[in-house]
Scaffold this active site. Structure first.
Site, PDB file in Angstrom:
ATOM      1  N   ARG A  50       0.833  -1.210   0.000  1.00  0.00           N
ATOM      2  CA  ARG A  50       0.000   0.000   0.000  1.00  0.00           C
ATOM      3  C   ARG A  50       0.860   1.249   0.000  1.00  0.00           C
ATOM      4  O   ARG A  50       0.495   2.284  -0.560  1.00  0.00           O
ATOM      5  CB  ARG A  50      -0.953  -0.005   1.210  1.00  0.00           C
ATOM      6  N   TYR A 102     -17.056  16.678 -16.071  1.00  0.00           N
ATOM      7  CA  TYR A 102     -17.278  15.228 -16.132  1.00  0.00           C
ATOM      8  C   TYR A 102     -18.381  14.862 -15.132  1.00  0.00           C
ATOM      9  O   TYR A 102     -18.299  15.220 -13.960  1.00  0.00           O
ATOM     10  CB  TYR A 102     -15.973  14.503 -15.796  1.00  0.00           C
ATOM     11  N   ASP A 174      -8.105  18.665 -15.784  1.00  0.00           N
ATOM     12  CA  ASP A 174      -8.348  17.275 -16.169  1.00  0.00           C
ATOM     13  C   ASP A 174      -7.918  17.146 -17.630  1.00  0.00           C
ATOM     14  O   ASP A 174      -8.586  17.653 -18.530  1.00  0.00           O
ATOM     15  CB  ASP A 174      -9.835  16.936 -15.989  1.00  0.00           C
ATOM     16  N   LYS A 199      -8.335   5.860 -19.975  1.00  0.00           N
ATOM     17  CA  LYS A 199      -8.661   6.274 -21.335  1.00  0.00           C
ATOM     18  C   LYS A 199      -7.406   6.191 -22.208  1.00  0.00           C
ATOM     19  O   LYS A 199      -6.858   5.129 -22.360  1.00  0.00           O
ATOM     20  CB  LYS A 199      -9.284   7.680 -21.299  1.00  0.00           C
TER      21      LYS A 199
HETATM   22  C1  LIG Z   1     -13.505   8.828 -17.480  1.00  0.00           C
HETATM   23  C2  LIG Z   1     -13.185  10.183 -16.987  1.00  0.00           C
HETATM   24  C3  LIG Z   1     -12.996  10.438 -15.614  1.00  0.00           C
HETATM   25  C4  LIG Z   1     -13.184   9.359 -14.560  1.00  0.00           C
HETATM   26  O1  LIG Z   1     -12.208   8.352 -14.645  1.00  0.00           O
HETATM   27  P1  LIG Z   1     -12.452   6.813 -14.203  1.00  0.00           P
HETATM   28  O2  LIG Z   1     -11.171   6.172 -14.545  1.00  0.00           O
HETATM   29  O3  LIG Z   1     -13.652   6.319 -14.956  1.00  0.00           O
HETATM   30  O4  LIG Z   1     -12.725   6.822 -12.734  1.00  0.00           O
HETATM   31  C5  LIG Z   1     -12.666  11.724 -15.236  1.00  0.00           C
HETATM   32  N1  LIG Z   1     -12.540  12.721 -16.146  1.00  0.00           N
HETATM   33  C6  LIG Z   1     -12.721  12.514 -17.467  1.00  0.00           C
HETATM   34  C7  LIG Z   1     -12.577  13.654 -18.413  1.00  0.00           C
HETATM   35  C8  LIG Z   1     -13.054  11.248 -17.933  1.00  0.00           C
HETATM   36  O5  LIG Z   1     -13.239  11.063 -19.251  1.00  0.00           O
END
Ligand SMILES: *Cc1c(COP(=O)(O)O)cnc(C)c1O
Length: 377
Positions: A50, A102, A174, A199
């Site tokens: 951890r 988001y 982000d 992603k």
């Molecule tokens: C998918 C996404 C998230 C959240 O991420 P997870 O890995 O699904 O928890 C946050 N911001 C954006 C722009 C996203 O496309």
């Protein structure tokens, strides 16, 4: 950050010869515990899974390097990374969120963080002057998503950072949609960058993960919370994400090319009301995107005349699924996944352009948009 070009750093992400074997690709270290020396020390720095793991360290060092940050902390999901940044704000702090933030982050703030005392308000950060109007004396953080999801709004990073900093607030961007291959917000003045590594960064649709990148003090404070709270990513997930990063530069080039071809096709189609893609000269954020991004990304949305869901239902190559940034193209009717209270128009489909031949994607859309549905054999 090293002086080597982005593609070179990405292609060699986390590759360093294993001292024991000479292996070029690093091994996976699933061990949850690490042995002490006879005198009780941990001379190699690892104690317990951890607290730290070699695969997680390699991923974090690489992500910090690619974003041009001093340090990074990896999480078990993108939303865990976003939540860590917001939960680190002092009690009673105010945060400005983009109005089409988001939707998972909107839900977290509305259902958990606001009832616990976080003040949050939404602003259209793509418009000059909107942030100034939203700032309060206790604003500590401004959250930016550019391009935004799913409306592809573009926020001017330099302007927004300057306004936030003049008011004593930090900026967190982000950068999930653009990736550091196309846009590096820290170079435009941002304090923190977050990603859903689920992603493009992993890029193969087989890992859920997240990261926060920034200065050492900010990142180490988040890491201390993470070790206490426990939301760490697995060694295998870190290893896979690092593997994905080695092809990021070439993948992004292909995603961008495909998106441009699809956007050009859609813009000329009679059933299309609007193409939301910053690469198009008629997009309101085109000039800003051209300044702060090296290319326009692999995501676009399209607004249609007639039943958007039915068009999605006729696609054969695009898979009907949520998420983005994988090798396979995805289509999604965002209004139905975001549910009640969504800002997304009902006529909108969001497309994540994968790595298929652009001509095949265009042909698939062309057939699905034909006014009369194809008769399947
Ligand atoms: C998918 C996404 C998230 C959240 O991420 P997870 O890995 O699904 O928890 C946050 N911001 C954006 C722009 C996203 O496309």
């Amino acid at each position: 950050m090293s002086d080597r070009r982005f593609a070179t750093r990405a292609a060699q992400a986390g590759l360093r010869a294993d001292l024991g074997t000479g292996a070029v690709v690093p091994p996976i270290h699933p061990s949850t515990t690490f042995e002490r020396d006879p005198d009780g020390d941990y001379p190699r720095g690892y104690v317990y899974g951890r607290q730290g793991n070699p695969n997680r360290d390699a991923l974090e060092e690489t992500l910090a390097d690619l974003e041009g940050g001093a340090a990074a902390v990896a999480f078990a999901s993108g939303l865990a990374a976003c939540a860590a940044v917001l939960r680190a704000l002092p009690p009673g702090a105010h945060v400005v969120l983009p109005q089409d933030v988001y939707h998972g982050l909107r839900a977290l703030v509305a259902r958990r963080l606001a009832p616990a005392g976080l003040q949050a308000s939404a602003a259209d950060l793509t418009r000059a002057g909107a942030l100034e109007a939203a700032l309060r004396p206790n604003t500590r953080l401004v959250w930016v998503e550019t391009p935004s999801n799913p409306l592809l709004g573009i926020t001017d990073l330099e302007r927004t950072c300057a306004v936030a900093h003049a008011a004593g607030a930090r900026i967190c961007v982000d950068n999930t949609w653009a990736t550091p291959a196309l846009q590096r917000p820290l170079e435009h003045g941002a304090d923190l960058v977050v990603h859903s590594t689920t992603k493009y960064l992993n890029g193969h649709g087989d890992v859920t993960g997240g990261v926060v990148v920034g200065s050492k003090p900010l990142v180490e404070a988040l890491r201390a919370e993470q070790v206490l709270g426990g939301a760490v990513p697995s060694p295998f997930d870190c290893w896979l994400t690092l593997r994905g990063l080695r092809t990021l530069a070439v993948r992004m080039r292909a995603h961008c090319e495909g998106a441009e071809a699809v956007a050009d096709f859609l813009a000329a189609h009679p059933r299309v009301k609007a193409v939301l893609f910053p690469g198009r000269p008629d997009h309101p954020g085109h000039a800003v995107a051209a300044r702060q991004m090296s290319a326009f990304g692999g995501m676009l949305s399209v607004r249609l005349r007639g039943d958007a869901m039915a068009v999605a239902g006729r696609l054969r190559i695009f898979r009907r699924a949520t998420s983005l940034g994988g090798t396979e193209s995805l289509v999604e009717h965002r209004a139905s996944i975001e549910g009640p209270g969504t800002q997304t128009p009902d006529d909108l489909l969001r497309l994540s352009i994968g790595l298929e031949a652009p001509a095949d994607l265009v042909a698939d859309l062309d057939a699905a948009l034909a006014t009369r549905a194809r008769v399947h054999p």
